[in-house]
Motif scaffolding. Structure first.
Motif, PDB file in Angstrom:
ATOM      1  N   ILE A 282       0.831  -1.205   0.000  1.00  0.00           N
ATOM      2  CA  ILE A 282       0.000   0.000   0.000  1.00  0.00           C
ATOM      3  C   ILE A 282       0.864   1.252   0.000  1.00  0.00           C
ATOM      4  CG2 ILE A 282      -1.686   1.342   1.314  1.00  0.00           C
ATOM      5  CD1 ILE A 282      -2.938  -1.130   0.174  1.00  0.00           C
TER       6      ILE A 282
ATOM      7  N   ASP B  43      -1.186   7.075  -2.916  1.00  0.00           N
ATOM      8  CA  ASP B  43      -2.035   6.683  -4.045  1.00  0.00           C
ATOM      9  C   ASP B  43      -3.464   6.364  -3.630  1.00  0.00           C
ATOM     10  OD1 ASP B  43       0.107   6.980  -5.747  1.00  0.00           O
ATOM     11  OD2 ASP B  43       0.682   4.865  -5.667  1.00  0.00           O
TER      12      ASP B  43
ATOM     13  N   THR C 152      -4.178  -7.752  -7.112  1.00  0.00           N
ATOM     14  CA  THR C 152      -4.459  -7.657  -5.678  1.00  0.00           C
ATOM     15  C   THR C 152      -3.823  -8.834  -4.964  1.00  0.00           C
ATOM     16  OG1 THR C 152      -6.573  -6.546  -6.083  1.00  0.00           O
ATOM     17  CG2 THR C 152      -6.279  -7.573  -3.930  1.00  0.00           C
TER      18      THR C 152
ATOM     19  N   LYS D 236      -5.711  -3.152  -2.978  1.00  0.00           N
ATOM     20  CA  LYS D 236      -4.427  -3.783  -3.268  1.00  0.00           C
ATOM     21  C   LYS D 236      -4.161  -5.014  -2.409  1.00  0.00           C
ATOM     22  CE  LYS D 236      -2.158  -2.207  -5.904  1.00  0.00           C
ATOM     23  NZ  LYS D 236      -2.182  -2.355  -7.375  1.00  0.00           N
TER      24      LYS D 236
ATOM     25  N   THR E 100     -11.605   3.328  -3.934  1.00  0.00           N
ATOM     26  CA  THR E 100     -10.161   3.353  -4.182  1.00  0.00           C
ATOM     27  C   THR E 100      -9.678   1.945  -4.509  1.00  0.00           C
ATOM     28  OG1 THR E 100      -9.743   3.094  -1.810  1.00  0.00           O
ATOM     29  CG2 THR E 100      -9.780   5.332  -2.673  1.00  0.00           C
ATOM     30  N   PRO E 101      -8.557   1.807  -5.223  1.00  0.00           N
ATOM     31  CA  PRO E 101      -8.081   0.485  -5.622  1.00  0.00           C
ATOM     32  C   PRO E 101      -7.778  -0.413  -4.418  1.00  0.00           C
ATOM     33  CG  PRO E 101      -6.922   2.216  -6.821  1.00  0.00           C
ATOM     34  CD  PRO E 101      -7.706   2.896  -5.748  1.00  0.00           C
TER      35      PRO E 101
ATOM     36  N   GLU F 130      -4.857   3.988  -1.676  1.00  0.00           N
ATOM     37  CA  GLU F 130      -5.165   2.580  -1.920  1.00  0.00           C
ATOM     38  C   GLU F 130      -5.818   1.953  -0.690  1.00  0.00           C
ATOM     39  OE1 GLU F 130      -1.601   1.685  -5.134  1.00  0.00           O
ATOM     40  OE2 GLU F 130      -1.233   1.379  -2.992  1.00  0.00           O
TER      41      GLU F 130
END
Length: 288
Positions: free
Chosen positions: A56, A60, A143, A113, A110-111, A62
């Motif tokens: 992470i 960004d 992921t 991860k 948000t992405p 994440e």
């Protein structure tokens, strides 16, 4: 209790190795992976934080996904590392379905991860089916899926996700000696994953996470566990063989007891020799 373990104090004046090779070799033999796929840490709690820091980037925006009810440290570690937390829902009966997790990850703001899944689950005791895990791994290749197997020794023999490490680069497994080994006080856990992931974690772990006494106790515990497993296998086979052939004679019970005792001792010895061979072989391979 502590009297079961012997400690050699000759090396206490020296800093320990970051990753004691004998410990890595022993746990690799126990888990059925190569030493390059093992990272030792201060319990699996440290491993959880390391995995978040490695995957992470707070800049960004994440996220880490969790699936309550679950182990509380996933969320604590995520928030302390300034990661967003995405909550996914379980199905009826608290079952985990890949489709629900994939949907939650794709719809997250948000992405995502990193996804933490405990199997056997704490506190539910439910297991993640391997088919569901394979679907999840294939659908979210970017992921990292972390399966927490803190209680795996209490599950059926085929429940572990470790064999899937050879098939998927985005899978990691965390383990601990705190539960089945009854060694919560020494704080010793492990991360199993592809060598590239282990190398990345080694770049951010503290210099001396495993003290020398911890390594010594862990090695003895792993040796005893292997010996116990071999003993139980020998005892099971011998018990049913002798029962089938047992005559209706009370004196035979005493002979049976003596035979089982000798078999148990033989099993422990075989387990210790087996572990020594595994460690010696791994160390020889490392030197080459």
């Amino acid at each position: 209790d502590s009297e079961r373990y012997l400690l050699n104090s000759k090396q206490l004046n020296r800093y320990p190795e970051c990753q004691p090779p004998e410990l890595l070799d022993a746990y690799a033999a126990y888990a059925g992976v190569s030493p390059a796929q093992v990272l030792a840490s201060r319990g699996s709690d440290e491993a959880i934080g390391l995995l978040i820091r490695a995957c992470i980037d707070p800049r960004d925006d994440e996220a880490v996904m969790i699936v309550p009810p679950t182990y509380g440290m996933y969320e604590v570690a995520a928030r302390s590392n300034r990661a967003n937390v995405v909550i996914a829902a379980r199905e009826d009966g608290f079952k985990l379905r890949a489709a629900s997790l994939i949907k939650a990850a794709r719809e997250a703001r948000t992405p995502v991860k990193l996804i933490f899944i405990d199997s056997p689950a704490n506190p539910l005791g439910t297991l993640l089916e391997h088919g569901e895990l394979r679907t999840l791994l294939a659908a979210l290749p970017d992921t990292l899926i972390v399966v927490d197997e803190a209680y795996i020794e209490f599950a059926p023999g085929d429940a572990s996700c470790v064999p899937l490490l050879q098939e998927h680069d985005n899978l990691a497994v965390t383990r601990t000696l705190s539960k089945a080994f009854a060694l919560a006080g020494i704080r010793c856990g492990f991360t199993l994953g592809r060598p590239e992931l282990i190398a990345a974690l080694l770049k951010i772990i503290d210099p001396y996470p495993i003290s020398d006494p911890v390594a010594q106790i862990a090695l003895q515990a792993l040796a005893r566990n292997l010996g116990m497993a071999v003993s139980m296998a020998i005892l099971t086979v011998l018990f049913f063989a002798l029962i089938d052939a047992a005559p209706a004679d009370p004196a035979y019970a005493l002979e049976l007891e003596g035979a089982l005792t000798r078999a148990f001792a033989l099993g422990v010895l075989c387990g210790l020799v087996g572990l020594w061979c595994c460690v010696a072989g791994a160390r020889a391979a490392r030197r080459q």
